[in-house]
Structure formats: structure tokens, C-alpha cells
Design an enzyme around this catalytic site. Structure first.
Site, PDB file in Angstrom:
ATOM      1  N   HIS A 138       0.813  -1.215  -0.046  1.00  0.00           N
ATOM      2  CA  HIS A 138      -0.026   0.013   0.039  1.00  0.00           C
ATOM      3  C   HIS A 138       0.868   1.433  -0.168  1.00  0.00           C
ATOM      4  O   HIS A 138       1.977   1.326   0.633  1.00  0.00           O
ATOM      5  CB  HIS A 138      -0.986   0.064   1.178  1.00  0.00           C
ATOM      6  CG  HIS A 138      -2.117   0.943   1.010  1.00  0.00           C
ATOM      7  ND1 HIS A 138      -2.092   2.155   0.880  1.00  0.00           N
ATOM      8  CD2 HIS A 138      -3.637   0.357   0.997  1.00  0.00           C
ATOM      9  CE1 HIS A 138      -3.214   2.830   0.815  1.00  0.00           C
ATOM     10  NE2 HIS A 138      -4.159   1.743   0.649  1.00  0.00           N
ATOM     11  N   HIS A 139       0.567   2.000  -0.954  1.00  0.00           N
ATOM     12  CA  HIS A 139       1.099   3.613  -1.018  1.00  0.00           C
ATOM     13  C   HIS A 139       1.279   4.139   0.419  1.00  0.00           C
ATOM     14  O   HIS A 139       2.157   5.085   0.738  1.00  0.00           O
ATOM     15  CB  HIS A 139       0.743   4.350  -1.880  1.00  0.00           C
ATOM     16  CG  HIS A 139       1.521   5.087  -2.782  1.00  0.00           C
ATOM     17  ND1 HIS A 139       2.649   5.656  -2.244  1.00  0.00           N
ATOM     18  CD2 HIS A 139       1.688   5.419  -4.063  1.00  0.00           C
ATOM     19  CE1 HIS A 139       3.366   6.324  -3.208  1.00  0.00           C
ATOM     20  NE2 HIS A 139       3.058   6.098  -4.424  1.00  0.00           N
ATOM     21  N   ALA A 140       0.326   3.921   1.362  1.00  0.00           N
ATOM     22  CA  ALA A 140       0.345   4.434   2.670  1.00  0.00           C
ATOM     23  C   ALA A 140       1.790   4.173   3.474  1.00  0.00           C
ATOM     24  O   ALA A 140       2.156   4.927   4.248  1.00  0.00           O
ATOM     25  CB  ALA A 140      -0.562   4.093   3.598  1.00  0.00           C
TER      26      ALA A 140
END
Length: 457
Positions: A138-140
Site C-alpha cells: 500500500h502506498h500509505a
């Protein structure tokens, strides 16, 4: 997952919160191809002993407090829950082309497979028959630079199993070098003027200014449309040959010239005589804002923050029916040189940070979403290792990166590795039905530039 906040919970950064909003939820896909048959147990052992599963982001659950704010909560990592052995008999494809099979699999993941929130936000898909591992992160958790740095900690040079890989970095030249006070003053004035102009353009793009519609334009809701993926392959030596004949050019200048030429060629094919000469199509480029990259970021005394730290540049290309191949590189260099004299990337990062802090994630997400709807494409370029590397003693044949769907119909991700650069082209297939032809346009563009460069020597 909603719960009361524990003392040890860590709040997400503004950038991390942005990538959790419905319009901006983004998963990074990193494909690693291997030379030899894969030993699944060796891969699991490497992962279990890697820095990745010890890193706070990769061993934390995403939780929400009673007010809806997101936090990271440490948990025990069960690696087996994160590893998915792909049933390759279910992947139907009339071709034996491994690239097409991998790209079709990634295209399906791009729109239909969110990451489960009951475990840390990453997983690894193993395609044993295709000798490929797909990291889904996930880009988070972090941006491309952070994740490349994380990958390198588990790798070694193929020619020296005890040595860590090195990146193809050229360093950043001080723009004041070799200038007297008049030159420095003029440089400051140009920086202020260019920054003002480009920052105003950036704000307007967040609101209502948009590109004229073409056959490759995306827009609101296009991120939900089915995807197709194709791969364009380049040799770094070919790019170096081209940059040699364009004064002070860089590999990035050549790459952007290739994109400009390739898109013009593709538009001629799809909609001949429908565009005006010089019509602008605007791209979004992600720019790393860190002073350190690679393994330096993972050192305990590093001053660079791990996670998401990148700015946005608006990079326009212009449609031309027939101009000399090298002219696209010269124009790309001129435009990029002006951008380098500005604070646009830092401005965009700060605006996003302040919007998240003051206006909240919904408004910040809307502004980011609007700028994507108002532009034509996104391009990212991540520098990979200079030499061939191995994981668990198995040489890696390619590194490719792409992301889940965006509102644009055309997104390109480039990774350089061991003398090659591979571009993953992710498209909305109802708008761009033939990404393989677009990939060929890019590849042919570089070859034409190389021929023109050789002829000029």
C-alpha cells in the site's frame, strides 16, 4: 478496524492518510523476475529474516480511533498470511508470452484486489512457473524510493555475494557552482519568476484548468475502468548515446523526449489530423525530495524520513506531426531545465501537507484527484541497481513497477536496472485498447533518436 488508541500507536503522516482516501487508494506493484526456478521455502526464509518484516510500517495494522483518525498499531507478522501462491492454471492466455501473462495478471489486480486491513498492508504473490514474485504494498507505507531502498537491503550483487547493490545516481550539482554574484543573482530572479508562474499553473490545475480532450484522455471515474498493461524495454546505452549529442542533456531529458515522440506517433495512428500542431498534453511527474536514496536511507543515523516524500511537477509535452527525432529531446531538456530552476516540487509537497493538516483528508484528496482528472498522464522514474543482483542466491532478471488505477487513462512507471530500463504502461483499455502498440511507439522513438545521434557524430 475501529478501536481505542493504545499508547504505542503511531499516527499516520499526512501523505499516508491521503493514500487511504477512497479516491486516492493506491497499491504499488513491484514485479521481480528470476533466472532460476524458485525455492518457495528459501523465499519465505529470506522474507522472515529481512529488514522488511522488522520495519514498523510492515508489521503494523491500520486502525482508527473513535474520531476516525488513522494510526499504525504494532502486531506480530505471520509471513504465511502475506504470501499467496498463485494458481497459474487459472490464468488463461492464448499466448505463451510470459510478459503478456504477467501483465494481464497485474491488470486484474489493478482494479479488483484491495489489500485486507486485518493484517499489515502488504502481500507477496508468487508465480512459480513464471519465475516471478509480485510485491503488493500500500502506498500509505511508502513511496517508490522508500520501497526500492527496502528491497536493496535483502539483495546482494550477483558477482559478489557479500556486496550490497549500488544505485545509478549522478548526484545533484549546485546551481551556484562556477557563477559570480551577478550570475547567482540572475539565477535567484529566474527561480522566483519561474516558481511563481509554475506554482500558479499548479493551483489552477487543481481547480478547473484542464487539457483539451484527446483519444487518450481519462477523467472522473476512469480509475474504476478495466485495465491493460504493456511493457516497453530500453537500453541505457542507447539513452546515453542520445544524450551525448544533445548538450548537457540527462537520461531524464531523453526519456521525456521518448515519451513526447511516442505519444505524438500514437495519436497520429489513433486520430490522424485531429490535433493541432503544438497542442499541449500535460503529465504529472513524481519527484523525490530526499537528499539521500538507496541503502543510506535505511541506516540508523540517516536524516532522511522513510515513507512518502515526493513532490509533483507538471510536465507538458506537445503534439507534433513531423519533427526531427532529436528535437523532442532538445525541447524536453529546455522545459525540464526551467522546472529545475523552480520550487514547484517543494511547493506541491507543502500544499498537500498543509491541505491535509488544515482542510482535512477529504479536501486534500479532492484537490489531488482533480489535478489527475485535469491532466493526461502520470510518469514516474525510479533508479534501480547498476548491476545484476540476487535474492536468496537467485539472480533477478527484471524489476518492474506499477500502481493500481488512477483517473488518468495512461500511467507509465520506469525502473532502471543492470543497463536496462523497463516501462510499465497501465491504461484504461476502453480508452487505449492497444498499449502494446504504444509501447512499440516508445521503443521505436528511442531507436530513431539513436540513429539520428549516430548520424550526427
Amino acid at each position: 478496524m475501529a478501536s481505542s488508541v493504545h499508547v504505542s500507536d503511531e499516527p499516520l503522516t499526512p501523505a499516508g492518510r491521503l493514500f487511504l482516501q477512497p479516491e486516492m487508494k493506491t497499491v504499488i506493484h513491484c514485479l521481480l523476475g528470476f533466472k532460476h526456478n524458485m525455492d518457495i521455502e528459501a523465499i519465505k526464509s529470506t522474507i522472515k529474516n529481512s529488514l522488511m518484516v522488522k520495519h514498523p510500517r510492515f508489521c503494523s495494522l491500520l486502525v482508527h480511533d473513535k474520531n476516525g483518525f488513522e494510526h499504525w498499531r504494532r502486531t506480530e507478522v505471520d509471513v504465511d498470511r502475506h504470501i499467496i501462491l498463485v494458481d497459474e492454471t487459472s490464468i488463461t492466455n492464448s499466448s505463451d508470452d510470459v510478459d503478456k501473462i504477467l501483465n494481464n495478471y497485474i491488470a486484474d489486480l489493478s482494479v479488483s484486489s484491495p489489500l485486507s486491513s486485518d493484517k499489515p498492508l502488504w502481500e507477496i504473490h508468487i508465480m512459480k512457473e513464471k519465475k516471478c514474485v509480485i510485491f503488493r504494498i500500500h502506498h500509505a507505507l511508502g513511496d517508490g524510493i522508500s520501497l526500492m531502498s527496502m528491497l536493496l537491503t535483502s539483495c546482494r550483487k550477483a558477482e559478489d555475494p557479500m556486496a550490497v547493490p549500488t544505485l545509478m545516481t549522478g548526484g545533484r550539482r549546485d546551481w551556484r557552482e562556477g557563477k559570480d554574484w551577478r550570475g547567482i543573482l540572475m539565477g535567484v530572479l529566474k527561480m522566483v519568476l519561474f516558481s511563481l508562474f509554475f506554482c500558479v499553473d499548479f493551483v489552477l490545475r487543481c481547480l478547473w484548468v484542464r487539457d483539451r480532450k484527446t483519444v487518450i484522455s481519462g477523467g472522473d471515474g476512469v480509475e474504476l475502468w478495466p485495465r491493460k498493461v504493456a511493457t516497453a524495454k530500453f537500453l541505457i546505452e542507447d539513452m546515453k548515446m542520445v544524450k551525448k549529442v544533445v548538450a548537457n542533456a540527462t537520461i531524464n531529458d531523453v526519456l521525456f523526449g521518448v515519451i513526447s515522440t511516442g505519444i505524438s506517433t500514437y495519436l497520429d495512428h489513433r486520430s490522424p489530423n485531429s490535433l493541432k500542431e503544438g497542442q499541449q498534453l500535460t503529465g504529472i511527474a513524481m519527484v523525490n525530495l530526499r537528499s539521500q536514496t538507496g541503502l543510506q536511507m535505511m541506516e540508523s543515523n540517516s536524516t532522511c524520513r522513510w515513507g512518502n516524500k515526493f513532490g509533483i511537477l507538471l510536465l507538458p509535452i506537445y503534439y507534433y506531426h513531423k519533427i526531427e527525432p532529436l528535437e523532442h529531446v532538445k525541447r524536453a531538456k529546455e522545459m525540464i531545465d526551467r522546472k529545475k530552476k523552480t520550487l514547484e516540487a517543494h511547493f506541491s509537497y507543502k500544499v498537500g501537507d498543509l491541505a491535509m493538516s488544515w482542510l482535512g483528508p477529504k479536501v486534500a484528496s479532492l484537490l489531488n484527484y482533480r489535478i489527475m482528472c485535469n491532466t493526461t498522464f502520470t510518469i514516474s522514474n525510479v533508479v534501480g541497481p547498476k548491476e545484476e543482483i540476487t535474492i536468496a542466491g537467485n539472480p533477478i532478471t527484471f524489476i518492474r513497477v506499477n500502481t493500481s488505477s488512477l483517473p488518468q487513462a495512461l500511467v507509465m512507471h520506469v525502473v532502471s536496472y543492470a543497463g536496462k530500463a523497463e516501462m510499465q504502461i497501465v491504461v484504461a483499455k476502453d480508452i487505449i485498447p492497444d498499449p502494446e502498440f504504444l509501447a512499440k511507439c516508445f521503443q521505436d522513438s528511442l531507436l530513431e533518436m539513436k540513429e539520428a545521434a549516430l548520424a550526427s557524430l
